[in-house]
Design a protein around this motif. Structure first.
Motif, PDB file in Angstrom:
ATOM      1  N   SER A 149       0.852  -1.191   0.000  1.00  0.00           N
ATOM      2  CA  SER A 149       0.000   0.000   0.000  1.00  0.00           C
ATOM      3  C   SER A 149       0.889   1.241   0.000  1.00  0.00           C
ATOM      4  CB  SER A 149      -0.895  -0.005   1.240  1.00  0.00           C
ATOM      5  OG  SER A 149      -0.100   0.039   2.398  1.00  0.00           O
ATOM      6  N   ARG A 150       0.325   2.341  -0.457  1.00  0.00           N
ATOM      7  CA  ARG A 150       1.086   3.573  -0.537  1.00  0.00           C
ATOM      8  C   ARG A 150       1.671   3.937   0.822  1.00  0.00           C
ATOM      9  NH1 ARG A 150       0.162   8.823  -0.018  1.00  0.00           N
ATOM     10  NH2 ARG A 150      -1.893   8.391   0.828  1.00  0.00           N
ATOM     11  N   ASN A 151       0.893   3.704   1.860  1.00  0.00           N
ATOM     12  CA  ASN A 151       1.338   4.090   3.192  1.00  0.00           C
ATOM     13  C   ASN A 151       2.429   3.188   3.760  1.00  0.00           C
ATOM     14  OD1 ASN A 151      -0.450   6.188   3.180  1.00  0.00           O
ATOM     15  ND2 ASN A 151      -2.071   5.047   4.245  1.00  0.00           N
ATOM     16  N   MET A 152       2.571   1.985   3.208  1.00  0.00           N
ATOM     17  CA  MET A 152       3.594   1.072   3.723  1.00  0.00           C
ATOM     18  C   MET A 152       4.864   1.101   2.878  1.00  0.00           C
ATOM     19  SD  MET A 152       3.603  -0.540   6.449  1.00  0.00           S
ATOM     20  CE  MET A 152       4.793  -1.857   6.303  1.00  0.00           C
ATOM     21  N   GLU A 154       7.241   3.231   2.155  1.00  0.00           N
ATOM     22  CA  GLU A 154       8.482   3.733   2.747  1.00  0.00           C
ATOM     23  C   GLU A 154       9.011   2.786   3.830  1.00  0.00           C
ATOM     24  OE1 GLU A 154      10.563   7.860   3.719  1.00  0.00           O
ATOM     25  OE2 GLU A 154       8.841   7.570   2.423  1.00  0.00           O
ATOM     26  N   ALA A 155       8.086   2.279   4.639  1.00  0.00           N
ATOM     27  CA  ALA A 155       8.507   1.357   5.704  1.00  0.00           C
ATOM     28  C   ALA A 155       9.115   0.105   5.097  1.00  0.00           C
ATOM     29  CB  ALA A 155       7.314   1.007   6.588  1.00  0.00           C
ATOM     30  N   GLN A 187      -4.209   3.030  -4.302  1.00  0.00           N
ATOM     31  CA  GLN A 187      -3.429   2.916  -3.075  1.00  0.00           C
ATOM     32  C   GLN A 187      -2.457   1.752  -3.134  1.00  0.00           C
ATOM     33  OE1 GLN A 187      -3.664   4.961  -0.393  1.00  0.00           O
ATOM     34  NE2 GLN A 187      -5.308   6.203  -1.222  1.00  0.00           N
TER      35      GLN A 187
ATOM     36  N   GLY B 574      10.758   0.662  10.928  1.00  0.00           N
ATOM     37  CA  GLY B 574      10.221   1.192   9.679  1.00  0.00           C
ATOM     38  C   GLY B 574       9.524   2.515   9.848  1.00  0.00           C
TER      39      GLY B 574
ATOM     40  N   ILE C 132       3.109   9.067   5.419  1.00  0.00           N
ATOM     41  CA  ILE C 132       2.055   8.995   6.425  1.00  0.00           C
ATOM     42  C   ILE C 132       2.497   9.178   7.868  1.00  0.00           C
ATOM     43  CG2 ILE C 132       2.077   6.588   5.814  1.00  0.00           C
ATOM     44  CD1 ILE C 132      -0.306   6.076   7.279  1.00  0.00           C
ATOM     45  N   HIS C 184      -4.154   0.680   4.443  1.00  0.00           N
ATOM     46  CA  HIS C 184      -5.234   1.247   3.636  1.00  0.00           C
ATOM     47  C   HIS C 184      -5.056   0.928   2.152  1.00  0.00           C
ATOM     48  CE1 HIS C 184      -8.407   3.765   2.301  1.00  0.00           C
ATOM     49  NE2 HIS C 184      -7.591   4.543   1.629  1.00  0.00           N
TER      50      HIS C 184
END
Lengths: 225, 675, 503
Positions: A149-152, A154-155, A187, B574, C132, C184
């Motif tokens: 997902s876009r939010n993950m 970078e992590a 996403q 992370g 985020i 999400h």
């Protein structure tokens, strides 16, 4: 104490003998590797959802993991090319001890749960020297699940970065391989291999623990076709 | 003796010179530095010559120097015996290190004070402390003791523009004066009994046991205030942080130790005490040791933490003294000898490592401009020298093998164990309880220095949110290692720590020399067999282990030399934006232990856990209240203040009234004479 | 307007109130006996955002629906959260999805970090371009002595991503804030196409461990909208699969709880036993999580007499094994000492937060969709409610054990007497401009799907609510004043879904 021992005795040994012996038979309804005969066109194992109400006919065969993305595309002309062992140098490093970090990147949690199952006494992953570790600093590779997902994103990249060289990347489940059911969403990404190089693709929604184990052992050269 | 006199004369002349040139900062500092080195050199030479030359068979000797009738009621009579020499040794080492450090520390001082005066006072302090240590006359001793108190008061209040510094200075002055009152009474009784104020005659006098007990109590309070026994310690945690760093080091290393010296001197003079005196000392030692380290755990300020550790170490020293006295009372010479020797050696060791710790803490404060540990962090990379030196000091104070603290604590343990084996039931109970206390102190000290070292040097800096780079690394470049003038003294002290831990034979021998002076007895022959040899072989094995470890580390470094080193940021699960708050604080680290001991300490946390679903902004603060300060002395002072307010009418401020007082006094005298 | 589980209502029949009336009605009802089950926005015909609230009347098995319009220019309304805690996450969700400001919301922070659905200016500027987690304004307790512990998104175990930020002093947690959104994927917009075949697959992937629960809810919405009545056999098979899913997850959780309490034997046995139930699902549906079973109109796989007999035999054996191992777990003093008094939520707090499912039942809330809003199979077979008394980890473990035993009883009763008949009746086209709701008691608790059909036979708006959406705040609140080492245990005792929350 006696009670613990008694229960232990009653539980007995439940670990399957695979890969020394054949794996236990999977139920007839299990949807494994699709049967390509009689199909027209090709089937991309990384893109199908293994759902019963599709036109695909499934076999009972759980081995599906491949080393290359294009090997997941089955067609009349091509034999299924299952995952090959790592090269000699990598096998020397990882063959007897492989520590993996898992990154859950936007999936539905089914892949994670069935990956956890490998640690139960039935599969007992640690007997192969494979272990899931807490920190990527201790790891030799990552197992990624979910459509990134876009939010993950970078992590995930940070985790990948944190693993010392040389490192392995394993894409587990249809979502990680191609974005799966979420590939239409803005996403989600369209496959882990578009972000970082991948060494092993394990298709399924989610992959049966045997599929995953089979893939890992093939990668380490413990099973050869 | 001549060497010591040379040293003293150098100091006197140079301090006058410094005062003369005090308008010029450079000259006065230069004179200070060189005269300090020379004086301390001669002083050390004289102390070592006494400790080395005198064979084990000659107790209480030394070359004396006396000038008759120079002081009213007394004479200028000084002499060095082994006890004095032992203390002179540690004193000159520390004042040399602290002095050089002070020179470096004040070089770029730009404030209002005149550093020349400060340097002259420093010399004066060395002179009077030397006099205290070598005085063989009670009056001389008391006079020097008084001057020392005043001089150190002026040194402590160097930064007297701050309110808290002035308060700390007053507190120091007042509490030590209460002590002097006790000492005055004590020496008067001694003098009356012996018919002379000279220590020689006093030593020769036999004191009845009851009187000895009284003298002990007076000495215990009088010297105990200086030494900082709980509950007389209240001045100590205030004075140490207030003083400039090198003065803190000297205060903690030497001035506090003079209390111990005084007690030992009294023991040397009176010799036979009732058993309960030793037991009392042992109990107070255990309380000081455990209390000191627990209070230290609750501190947020590094110097305050170190100050409370001084109390803890005084506790360890006094444990040795206590078991020594008990052994002496039971006529168990080995117990007494090892106990006293342990106490003496720990006095020396504590002076060295605490000096080192104060100096390195001073360097940290110098760089970060704060004493609050929760504002520091991550300094190991920026201050590698200070970090490593502080680490050496920490390992020594924790009593870990290969460092000097281990040797002296081992001796104290040994004395207590001997006590368990050789004393009767009563003695066994107290020895074993003391062992438990010592073990507790050791464990808590290790915890406390894990906290101090970890919070100050490891992690990332907590005070520089604004300056933080992208990866949470510190980017303010103004934190720089001090130069050789600051580093040199610390390296010297650290080297002594290691030397004392790796090659303990000399220092143990010196300590036994001093012990001879205290007990007036020969060193028991068994000691060498039973104590020194096992100690030496233990250190040999440990050092060998240390060598193997270092070789392995070097081999490893060599083997990985050709592999490239990949530098990446710390793994943060992370998460993208790290905060400096995401690391343990000193307060958080200590809380679980403080919670366990909360019934013994007054441990308070302000800021409750909000049960609101969406809590408003709150903040949290924790503190450890010093029980004796807030529950004993504050109420006491309050009562005294109230009482004295009632007597205020006497001091009316009218000259006429005062003339009336004088007149009345004369009348009373006349009447008394007539009757 | 009264509605029931599995019912539908034409959009035009949903009462529209003024904003003040809407707010007052919700507050009044919720301060009596109702509960805010859902609150969401959808686009009205005129381009305005229509807020709809669904209130649950647990005693009467009824649902009340009401709505109000928010003008797209002002894009604001007075927040309910300051007077009704249950609305907290719903209002944050609405603010993010529709760029509508709930005025006076005490905790208005981003939820999933995405752009709003109506192309207006986002409440949080450039939210879609920010990385985020770094931008999240965490609550912080002041003072230099406090330290923070930040965990995640990549955790130590093989679990989903989320960031936990603890404010600690020593080992004590002063405050915990949980920031999710990493998972999400934008499932709700994806559901809003015309391809129902694809949507049902998506519903199976809302939360992988609740595939049966969510796909059942989805199928019920579609069936309700198309007026399809499925056969009793299909209902029975759905119920059986739902209970198998519950069994597998509850048993896995008990194992994990044992693990976090430091008692390994039971965690190994339970871990394996969880697999037994997954294998039953595999035998039934061809997938270990039951994906591919539920389809609008019924189920795709039948249970014949042979299979039912075989299942019964196995379940009897499994039941015995379970009792053995759970007795071992619940008789260890060391385990009980870790379970008891940790992470307590009082019934009052649970009611205010609006806990659902087993976490609510552990705090004495009588909330179980199977009983309060029974539909399908549950109308014929009643499962007694399992309540805990203490609201702590122990209560949550105990409720699990009780439910496992009751689910096994249910299965052993239903399997031998399966109704006969077809398993699949094709569903017709959906009624346009209609809203349908369905409630399912998944293993975590109350799942609610709301579908609003459009004129073309697809969904104009599809709203998914996983029970985790209610319960995450409960977990954070339960940790106040606890030791940080209790967190894994407490977290496991809730075992909430990240994916179900993030969608």
């Amino acid at each position: 104490m006696l009670k613990i021992l008694k229960t232990r005795f009653k539980q007995g040994c439940r670990t399957i003998l695979f890969p020394k012996a054949k794996a236990p038979d999977l139920p007839q309804r299990y949807r494994g590797r699709p049967i390509i005969a009689g199909q027209n066109g090709s089937i991309d194992l990384g893109k199908i959802f293994f759902n019963p109400d599709s036109d695909i006919v499934y076999s009972n065969d759980y081995s599906m993991a491949t080393s290359k993305r294009e090997d997941l595309v089955l067609s009349q002309e091509r034999e299924m090319a299952l995952a090959r062992a790592l090269n000699e140098r990598m096998l020397k490093i990882f063959g007897r001890s492989l520590k993996l970090r898992q990154v859950s990147a936007g999936g539905c949690n089914a892949c994670e749960l069935d990956l956890n199952v490998l640690n139960t006494p039935v599969f007992d992953l640690s007997r192969f020297g494979i272990q899931f570790v807490a920190s990527p600093r201790h790891a030799d590779g990552i197992v990624v699940t979910g459509p990134v997902s876009r939010n993950m994103r970078e992590a995930l990249l940070k985790t990948y970065e944190a693993i010392p060289e040389p490192k392995l990347v394993i894409a587990l489940g249809g979502c990680a391989i191609s974005g799966g059911i979420f590939s239409d969403s803005p996403q989600a990404s369209h496959g882990l291999d578009t972000i970082i190089p991948v060494d092993l693709f394990i298709p399924g929604c989610p992959p049966h623990p045997l599929t995953t184990l089979d893939g890992l052992l093939r990668l380490l050269g413990r099973i050869s076709s | 003796m001549a060497l010591l006199l040379i040293s003293l004369s150098i100091l006197i002349i140079s301090s006058l010179l410094i005062l003369l040139f005090c308008r010029s900062k450079e000259i006065s500092a230069c004179v200070f530095l060189w005269s300090l080195v020379a004086a301390c050199g001669f002083g050390l030479w004289s102390a070592l010559s006494v400790l080395c030359q005198k064979a084990m068979s000659l107790p209480l000797t030394g070359v004396d120097f006396r000038v008759h009738g120079t002081i009213p009621l007394g004479e200028f009579y000084i002499g060095i015996d082994a006890l004095s020499a032992f203390f002179l040794l540690l004193f000159f080492i520390l004042s040399l290190a602290a002095g050089i450090y002070g020179y470096g520390y004040l070089r770029d001082y730009t404030g209002q004070r005149n550093t020349g005066v400060h340097f002259a006072l420093y010399h004066l302090l060395i002179i009077v402390i030397t006099l205290v240590l070598v005085a063989k006359n009670a009056v001389l001793f008391l006079v020097a003791w008084e001057i020392m108190t005043f001089v150190s008061y002026f040194l402590i209040t160097f930064y007297n523009e701050s309110e808290s510094v002035r308060k700390a200075g007053y507190l120091y002055l007042i509490s030590t004066h209460v002590g002097v009152f006790c000492l005055l009474v004590m020496f008067l009784i001694m003098g009356a009994q012996a018919g002379s104020m000279n220590f020689d005659q006093m030593t020769a006098t036999q004191f009845p046991l009851a009187l000895a007990a009284l003298l002990f109590m007076l000495a215990f309070v009088g010297f105990g205030i200086k030494a900082g026994f709980i509950p007389f310690h209240i001045w100590l945690p205030h004075a140490h942080p207030a003083a400039p760093t090198h003065i803190s080091a000297l205060l903690s290393g030497v001035v506090v130790k003079l209390g111990i010296y005084g007690l030992m001197r009294v023991m040397a003079i009176v010799k036979d005490f009732p058993l309960w005196c030793g037991v009392l000392l042992l109990i107070m030692a255990a309380i000081s040791g455990v209390g000191g380290v627990l209070y230290a755990l609750g501190q947020h300020e590094i110097k305050k933490l170190l100050a409370y550790h001084s109390i803890e170490n005084i506790g360890i020293i006094t444990l040795g003294l206590g078991i020594g006295m008990i052994g002496h009372a039971y006529h168990q010479e080995t117990v007494a000898f090892i106990g006293y020797a342990g106490a003496l050696l720990h006095t020396f060791n504590h002076a060295v490592f605490k000096g080192l710790l104060f100096l390195s803490a001073g360097s940290v404060i110098h760089c970060t401009h704060t004493g609050d540990m929760d504002h520091m962090g991550g300094l190991f990379k920026l201050l590698p020298w200070t970090g490593h030196l502080f680490l050496i000091g920490s390992l020594s104070i924790c009593g870990l093998p290969l460092f000097n603290g281990f040797i002296s604590e081992w001796l104290v343990y040994r004395a207590l164990l001997e006590g368990v084996f050789h004393l009767d039931v009563f003695g066994i109970i107290f020895s074993s309880l003391a062992i438990v206390a010592l073990a507790l102190v050791g464990g808590l000290a290790a915890l406390c220095f894990t906290k101090a070292f970890g919070v100050i040097f490891l992690g990332s800096n907590k005070s520089s949110e604004g300056h933080q780079g992208k990866e949470g690394r510190l980017s303010n470049i103004d934190i720089k290692e001090g130069d050789l003038m600051l580093r040199g003294p610390m390296i010297l002290l650290a080297a002594i720590c290691l030397w004392g831990g790796l090659f303990p034979a000399n220092m143990v021998y010196f300590a036994f020399q001093g012990t001879q002076a205290i007990t007036g007895l020969q060193i028991p022959f068994v000691l060498k067999e039973a104590v020194i040899n096992p100690l030496l072989s233990a250190t040999r094995v440990l050092s060998f282990g240390g060598v193997i470890f270092s070789v392995l580390a070097l081999v490893r470094d060599f083997l990985v030399l050709h592999y490239p080193v990949r530098l990446t940021e710390t793994w943060s699960c992370g998460y993208v934006k790290l905060s400096h708050r995401m690391q343990y604080t000193a307060s958080s680290f200590a809380r679980p232990i403080l919670k366990i001991f909360r019934s013994a300490l007054v441990f308070r946390v302000e800021g409750k856990i909000s049960k609101e679903y969406f809590p408003a902004w709150t903040s949290l603060k924790s503190s450890v209240k010093d029980v004796s300060e807030s529950l004993l002395f504050r109420p006491l002072f309050y009562v005294i203040k109230k009482f004295s307010r009632k007597l205020k009418w006497i001091q009316s401020g009218h000259t006429q009234t005062y003339i009336l007082y004088v007149f009345l006094f004369l009348v009373i005298l006349l009447v008394w004479k007539l009757i | 307007m009264e509605l029931f589980n599995g019912g539908q209502i034409s959009l035009s029949n949903i009462p529209v109130l003024t904003q003040q009336g809407f707010r007052a009605r919700i507050l009044d009802r919720c301060h009596e006996d109702a509960r805010l089950v859902n609150l969401f926005g959808h686009l009205g015909t005129s381009g305005q955002v229509r807020l709809s609230a669904i209130l649950g009347l647990d005693e009467e098995a009824g649902l009340e629906i009401l709505s109000t319009f928010i003008s797209s220019e002002a894009a604001q309304y007075e927040s309910l959260t300051k007077d009704l805690l249950q609305a907290h996450l719903f209002e944050r969700e609405i603010a993010e999805q529709w760029a509508i400001q709930p005025l006076g919301h005490p905790w208005l922070k981003p939820l999933r970090y995405h752009c709003n659905y109506r192309s207006a200016t986002d409440i949080w500027k450039n939210i879609a371009n920010k990385t985020i987690p770094g931008e999240y304004p965490f609550y912080a307790v002041g003072g230099e002595e406090v330290h923070e512990v930040g965990v995640g998104p990549v955790h130590a175990g093989i679990i989903e991503p989320g960031h936990f930020r603890f404010q600690c002093h020593g080992e004590e947690i002063l405050h915990l804030e949980i920031q999710l959104g990493y998972q999400h994927k934008g499932i709700e917009p994806l559901m809003q196409g015309q391809d129902l075949k694809r949507s049902v697959l998506l519903s199976e992937s809302i939360a992988g461990d609740t595939a049966i629960g969510h796909s059942t809810a989805f199928c019920e919405v579609v069936e309700s909208l198309s007026g399809c009545i499925i056969s009793p056999k299909a209902q029975a098979i759905r119920a059986i699969a739902l209970e198998l899913e519950r069994l597998a997850n509850h048993i896995g959780d008990l194992g994990a709880l044992g693990m976090d309490a430091g008692f390994l034997p039971t965690s190994a046995y339970f871990g394996r036993m969880r697999g037994d139930y997954l294998n039953l699902l595999l035998a039934l549906t061809g997938n270990r999580f039951g994906k591919g079973l539920c389809r609008p109109g019924g189920v795709l796989f039948d249970i014949d007499a042979n299979m039912a007999g075989e299942f019964c035999l196995k379940l009897k054996k499994y039941k015995e094994e379970f009792q053995d191992v759970s007795d071992l777990l619940f008789s260890r003093p060391s385990v009980l000492a870790r379970f008891e008094g940790v992470g307590v939520i009082t019934p009052e707090d649970a009611q205010k937060i609006g806990l659902v499912g087993l976490a609510g039942r552990a705090s004495q809330l009588e909330c179980d969709v199977r009983i309060n809003y029974s539909s399908g199979m549950w109308q014929f077979h009643h499962v007694p409610i399992s309540l805990g008394a203490t609201g702590d980890v122990y209560a949550r473990a105990l409720v699990r054990r009780q439910e496992i035993l009751r689910s096994l009883e249910f299965l052993l009763k239903v399997l031998p007497s399966l109704p006969a008949g077809e398993i699949f009746t094709p569903a017709g086209p959906m009624k346009p401009d209609t809203l349908a709701v369905s409630l399912v008691e998944g293993w975590r608790g109350e799942i609610m799907h709301v579908g609003i059909s459009d004129a073309q036979g697809g969904f104009a708006r599809y709203k998914i609510k996983d029970p985790s959406f209610h319960n995450w705040f409960g977990l954070a609140y339960a940790m106040r004043g606890q030791e940080i080492s209790d967190f894994p245990l407490c977290n496991k005792s809730f075992n909430l879904s990240y994916s179900g929350h993030d969608l």
